[in-house]
Design a protein around this motif. Structure first.
Motif, PDB file in Angstrom:
ATOM      1  N   ASP A 189       0.824  -1.205   0.000  1.00  0.00           N
ATOM      2  CA  ASP A 189       0.000   0.000   0.000  1.00  0.00           C
ATOM      3  C   ASP A 189       0.864   1.262   0.000  1.00  0.00           C
ATOM      4  OD1 ASP A 189      -1.011  -2.280   1.602  1.00  0.00           O
ATOM      5  OD2 ASP A 189      -2.899  -1.204   1.459  1.00  0.00           O
ATOM      6  N   TYR A 244      -0.199  -5.303  10.046  1.00  0.00           N
ATOM      7  CA  TYR A 244      -1.510  -4.657   9.930  1.00  0.00           C
ATOM      8  C   TYR A 244      -1.326  -3.164   9.671  1.00  0.00           C
ATOM      9  CZ  TYR A 244      -3.727  -8.845  11.912  1.00  0.00           C
ATOM     10  OH  TYR A 244      -4.185 -10.128  12.129  1.00  0.00           O
ATOM     11  N   ASN A 258      -3.835   0.189   9.439  1.00  0.00           N
ATOM     12  CA  ASN A 258      -5.187   0.729   9.626  1.00  0.00           C
ATOM     13  C   ASN A 258      -6.239  -0.365   9.779  1.00  0.00           C
ATOM     14  OD1 ASN A 258      -4.612   3.445   9.783  1.00  0.00           O
ATOM     15  ND2 ASN A 258      -4.905   3.823   7.601  1.00  0.00           N
ATOM     16  N   GLY A 259      -5.900  -1.366  10.572  1.00  0.00           N
ATOM     17  CA  GLY A 259      -6.873  -2.396  10.912  1.00  0.00           C
ATOM     18  C   GLY A 259      -7.021  -3.508   9.911  1.00  0.00           C
ATOM     19  N   SER A 260      -6.228  -3.507   8.853  1.00  0.00           N
ATOM     20  CA  SER A 260      -6.315  -4.541   7.819  1.00  0.00           C
ATOM     21  C   SER A 260      -4.986  -5.293   7.740  1.00  0.00           C
ATOM     22  CB  SER A 260      -6.638  -3.909   6.464  1.00  0.00           C
ATOM     23  OG  SER A 260      -6.643  -4.887   5.438  1.00  0.00           O
ATOM     24  N   ARG A 261      -5.053  -6.615   7.708  1.00  0.00           N
ATOM     25  CA  ARG A 261      -3.831  -7.409   7.588  1.00  0.00           C
ATOM     26  C   ARG A 261      -3.319  -7.323   6.158  1.00  0.00           C
ATOM     27  NH1 ARG A 261      -4.582 -13.293   9.616  1.00  0.00           N
ATOM     28  NH2 ARG A 261      -5.483 -13.596   7.543  1.00  0.00           N
ATOM     29  N   ARG A 262      -2.129  -6.714   5.992  1.00  0.00           N
ATOM     30  CA  ARG A 262      -1.599  -6.441   4.663  1.00  0.00           C
ATOM     31  C   ARG A 262      -0.406  -7.304   4.307  1.00  0.00           C
ATOM     32  NH1 ARG A 262      -5.268  -5.117   2.163  1.00  0.00           N
ATOM     33  NH2 ARG A 262      -3.970  -4.150   0.547  1.00  0.00           N
ATOM     34  N   TYR A 271      -3.683  -9.139  17.569  1.00  0.00           N
ATOM     35  CA  TYR A 271      -4.486  -9.172  16.359  1.00  0.00           C
ATOM     36  C   TYR A 271      -4.189 -10.472  15.610  1.00  0.00           C
ATOM     37  CZ  TYR A 271      -4.031  -4.285  17.732  1.00  0.00           C
ATOM     38  OH  TYR A 271      -3.987  -3.117  18.461  1.00  0.00           O
ATOM     39  N   PRO A 313      -8.115 -11.281   9.928  1.00  0.00           N
ATOM     40  CA  PRO A 313      -7.756 -10.434   8.784  1.00  0.00           C
ATOM     41  C   PRO A 313      -8.016  -8.944   8.999  1.00  0.00           C
ATOM     42  CG  PRO A 313      -8.892 -12.402   8.038  1.00  0.00           C
ATOM     43  CD  PRO A 313      -9.000 -12.394   9.523  1.00  0.00           C
ATOM     44  N   THR A 314      -9.014  -8.619   9.816  1.00  0.00           N
ATOM     45  CA  THR A 314      -9.304  -7.216  10.110  1.00  0.00           C
ATOM     46  C   THR A 314      -9.442  -7.016  11.613  1.00  0.00           C
ATOM     47  OG1 THR A 314     -11.696  -7.577   9.842  1.00  0.00           O
ATOM     48  CG2 THR A 314     -10.456  -6.823   7.906  1.00  0.00           C
ATOM     49  N   SER A 357     -11.506  -5.165  14.424  1.00  0.00           N
ATOM     50  CA  SER A 357     -12.853  -4.601  14.496  1.00  0.00           C
ATOM     51  C   SER A 357     -12.872  -3.180  15.041  1.00  0.00           C
ATOM     52  CB  SER A 357     -13.751  -5.495  15.359  1.00  0.00           C
ATOM     53  OG  SER A 357     -13.215  -5.657  16.658  1.00  0.00           O
TER      54      SER A 357
END
Length: 220
Positions: free
Chosen positions: A100, A127, A129-133, A181, A184-185, A187
């Motif tokens: 990203d 992670y 912004n809360g998303s596993r990248r 965490y 994948p996300t 919450s």
């Protein structure tokens, strides 16, 4: 543990650490060593960042041994890519990375997680912004080298000697002895991290004008 800066921060902190590109890095005092941090189980390193510009490589948080051997590093490479990497007892580096584009002018939550599992397949995750990248599934063993040798812990924030200077803001840096965490996300993300039993270190960066030491809320 206190974070000590090479110079006092001659600006208002405003409940975050302002970095104007002049601060080299902050690090733990010499009283702490790697035995104070348990790497035999899962752990998480995370923080909130605000980039004024995102071109240069930046170390967000790193832990090294006294001989400079890398244990882990959470950072941003040149080319605007976040990464989380760990080095195992054999000297091999494992890295989870995100492709990203790193945003500028806004706050970003970044977390690196090592989840140790009984089946010998561990999970290294990044992670943003809360998303596993980024995700790596391998057996990764850090413990014997990091604990048994009992070297001074070189924990650095916002930089290392090979980095360019970080220009932006840093807030809410936390090291935890658990995989916070695993999905994948995430919450919900806290913009102020709570203190709990799994917290090994936590810096809120609420210090006053001219401070050169940041207090650890975990009181370790």
């Amino acid at each position: 543990a206190l974070l000590v800066f090479p110079i006092s921060i001659k600006t208002q902190w405003n409940n975050y650490l302002p970095c104007d590109g002049q601060i080299a890095w902050a690090e733990l005092p010499a009283s702490l060593d790697t035995a104070d941090f348990n790497f035999s189980t899962s752990f998480t390193v995370e923080g909130w960042l605000y980039f004024n510009q995102a071109d240069a490589p930046v170390t967000i948080l790193s832990m090294r041994q006294e001989d400079n051997a890398l244990i882990y590093r959470l950072g941003k490479q040149s080319g605007q890519r976040f990464y989380f990497e760990v080095t195992d007892v054999h000297g091999k580096t494992w890295q989870a990375a995100a492709d990203d584009v790193v945003p500028t002018g806004e706050w970003v939550h970044v977390a690196g997680v090592l989840q140790k599992n009984d089946n010998d397949v561990d999970v290294l995750a990044l992670y943003v912004n809360g998303s596993r990248r980024g995700l790596v599934r391998e057996e990764i063993d850090l413990a014997p080298q990091a604990i048994a040798r009992k070297q001074r812990a070189l924990l650095r924030v916002v930089g290392e000697p090979e980095d360019q200077m970080f220009s932006g803001r840093l807030d809410e840096v936390r090291i935890s002895a658990t995989a916070r965490y695993t999905e994948p996300t995430i919450s919900a993300l806290d913009n102020t991290f709570p203190l709990d039993a799994a917290t090994m270190a936590l810096w809120h960066f609420d210090e006053p004008f001219g401070a050169s030491i940041a207090a650890d809320a975990s009181l370790r």
